[in-house]
Motif scaffolding. Sequence first.
Motif, short mmCIF file in Angstrom:
data_model
loop_
_atom_site.label_atom_id
_atom_site.label_comp_id
_atom_site.label_asym_id
_atom_site.label_seq_id
_atom_site.Cartn_x
_atom_site.Cartn_y
_atom_site.Cartn_z
N LYS A 1 0.83 -1.20 0.00
CA LYS A 1 0.00 0.00 0.00
C LYS A 1 0.87 1.26 0.00
N ASP B 1 -1.82 -3.57 2.24
CA ASP B 1 -3.28 -3.62 2.25
C ASP B 1 -3.70 -5.08 2.39
N SER C 1 -4.94 -2.84 7.24
CA SER C 1 -3.53 -2.75 6.82
C SER C 1 -2.62 -3.27 7.93
#
Length: 1057
Positions: free
Chosen positions: A678, A698, A853
Amino acid sequence: MQLKNEVATGGVGPTTPEPKTAPENLDGHQVPLGSIYGPTYVTSQLLVQQTAYKLSDKIFSFSPETFDLDLAVKQWSHAAEKNIHGETTTVVPLQTRAGAGTFALGYIFSKDFDLSKRHIPQTLLAPSLSLRHLRSALDQLSLLYAVASPFVAHIAAVDYSAHDGLVTEYESALQTAEDLGLGLVSSASASEAQHMSLLATLVATLLPTLHVYDGLRTARETLKVVDALSVAAIADLYTKIAKEAGSLNKRLDTAGKVVELLRLFNSELGTSYAPFEYHGHEAPELVLVVFGSAEAQLAKQVVNTLAAEGKKVGAVNVRIYRPFIEEAFLEVLPESVRQVAVLGQVRDAAAVDDGSVQSALYSDVLTAVSFADRPSEAAVVDAKYAALTTHTPSSIASIIHRLTSKENQGEVKLALHALEQTRQYTFWDVDNSAAVGAPSSLGKLLSREAPSNVYVHEAYDNLLQGGALRTDIRSSEKPIEAPFAIEEADVVFVGEEKLLKDVDVVRGSKSGSTLILRLPNFKPEDLEKRVPAPTRKQIQEKGLQLFVLDSSFSPALEKDAQLLAQLAFLQVARPDLTLPQLSKDQVILAEVSDALQQALQQVKVPAAWSEAAEALTAPPAQLKHTSFVPFQKDEPEPSLKVDSFQEAAKGLVFREAYGTQIDLRPDLTVKTFTITVKENRRLTPLTYDRNIFHIEFDLGDSGLTYNIGEALGVHADNDAKQVLDFIEFYGLNADDLVQVPSREDPAVFETRTVYQSLVQNIDILGKPPKRFFESLAEFATDEAEKKKLEFLGGKEGADEFKRLSEVDTLTYVDVLERFRSAHPAFADLVRIVAPLKRREYSIASAQAVTPTSVALMIVVVDWVDPQGRQRYGQASRFLSLLRPGTAVTASVKPSVMKLPTQDTAPLIMAGLGTGLAPFRAFVQYRAMQKAQGKEIGAILLYLGSRHQREEYLYGEEWEAYVDAGVITLLGAAFSRDQPQKIYIQDRMRQTIQDIVKAYIAEEGAFYLCGPTWPVPDVTAVLEEAIAVEAKASGRKVDPRKEIERLKENGRYVLEVY
């Protein structure tokens, strides 16, 4: 198992013995078919195989690998030994599973079957545990038997129970024969096994027949059979009787034909076998009806012993169970009998207690007695016993006593008169002992005595001490029948002292007998510590002579441990025997004999040993018999091979044939998830020499969850360019397929291309251990390189290896490039190069705060080697180069870093460099709790790095948490920002009163994460804090012991590397 006696004969019945040379061993392997005849040492299992091989067209074997029910027939077939029909008997090994037996059925009724062989028997070898899977095939065979070949199944009555180990199991054979209308013949002893195998094969000319014998004890005891039939005698007998069987009176029913066959059989052999055989008192009131090898032998001897004492008891041994010939049974049953007790086997103890369960034999006996033409008032009772029961003379005598007496007496002790003149020896050892073969060699030596009858039996317990072994040896001038473990040994030899705690080795010894203990590094003052109290008590009470064998004074004796054990035993038990036959090397024999005087010593047994506490319970007296062979401790390495994509295609198309499994990483022992990058941002300036970066992933719909303080395992790839360079250097095809160990479980293999395996499975760019040099030396063709590799892999090259590993930081590739004559095939290279391991990093986020996350803080490991090459840590470089959106395989690993159970407990955290990662998660979670209005404890965060400007990692976050009142104290130590270095322990010491309050007064928890070097200094500060608080409160406390207590309570937690 076979050991030829000094004499042998090839005749059908007992004849005058003639000299014959004895083989060299007792192991029973590689026994020529023609060597079995006359007086010879064999197991009944070998005699069964001999008969089966000589008479059969094909042998279908369902023997589990370690049962060896087909070991001899396989060897004979491989050696192209001929059967009585002039051909090599084919042996077909099959697996026990659903539908077992259909292969044999298909062969017998095949359209292509050679009809000229229709008269030749087809044979099956199997344990009783296979019968439930063979039932369907046997049922069809029974229905179509009029157009089938003669079919006989030799069934070793043995099954495996997860709780009880190996057990003798007859019930399934009896039930199968009754339900399907099969014939069933039983061997009562090892000496009968050959005869009954032959008889069962003859009965098979009338109906499909089972020959059942004890597969646990009787089948595997090596003993002398005086009149073993030769192959020629078997051929003559079978041919003659089978011919006469074809002309039996057609009006006879099957039972009548079986009786007539048995008459012909006895006439030819000079024997007196009967469907039912009575032993005991001439006018008994109680008759025991028994089935089974050990049961028949023991019942006969026990009732004869009791009858000689005037007790009116007898026993009927069932030889032919099916067809159950009622007339023959009633004929041998004395008219005086008032009670008929059927010693019938049932599956387990629950069936014994269940009144609705009857043994298979009971219903036949009850029917025969109830509908007999003669008047009878005899009551028939079902004396059931479970398959796990191991019978002895005492257990049979106890059953009879319970049936004849109203007294509720415990076990009745009864010793067989035949054993009074028998020498009995028991050996206990672990199966990988250097002296484990001593009992077999001694059995061979004892068998050379004349006259002599030696009996050797081995029992393995592979669950005890990694594999334990009990060997019983009996030696007698006259033949004896004793199918049970020795209960009164003249000598007990214990080769491994650990067994003293696991098994009651003394219980089976005779009073006044001898015990030999092998105790390395023996000191008289330590004897009481090394011999458990229950054993000491029995030694004293039984008046045993105690000898200790200790060869540790001479390490050279270890290689002759077996010979030393034999000599020690013979000196104590049989000093009259001559020793030259023990070893071909008379020099070594003389040396070991001389050393024995120092190694073996008699120890006086203290009278105080009898005073051992009664509460101490002795361990079990027997091993749990779990195997017929030693435990295989070294698993063979699977062969790896390089294949093409065509081979992979075959595996996908023909999955069952190739054993192909298609699943989502079924091999991985660790659950893995696919997550995507991410964010990947550097925390230190580009101009700074250390690349510390924050990477966030992510979780998407991966299902990955984690707890505070846990670590994320990242499955990083090797550098693709370096891999391609190696493939070119090594001359490999990147697209070839190869089987390689899974990176998570080296015992599981997966198919990859060469390129994939080098990128994702094999640590080819990693640092090789010492054993790699040793393994690689085997492949070197250049003598100088071979010697160099052996040097680096040995003790002598330790210093140079250390330099190559720690200074030059050589990789596997570097070593292969340096020693080019050592060029293993890729399959071999995969075997000697370690698999890639996942790299675990402390998680720097709390999922309760960032549910979608997971974050890490990582420093790129890099250095310049002595050759000037830039080197990198494999995983940290891999992660540093990942771009957002890149998929990564990850897993979660638990950690010792856990928050206190109470939210109000203070946290004292010390993190150096990237060691701050888990504390970011801690603070995030406490901040969320505070935002929710919960009361939280004080947080003292100490962090250390080199420079504030370049390495104030997450500095803005920490200061924001201070402003928000989440972090109570922030102690930052930047060691190189001032002339005098300041470390994390210095900041802690400056705020020691805060630590005293949070850690001691408020019962907080301390955490340290990072490198190991500050541990002593940081711990010293904590000890100072403990001392300060103790002084202020007027208490006496040992700070070091207090740290240990805090550690046990989870309040002193280190995660260092």
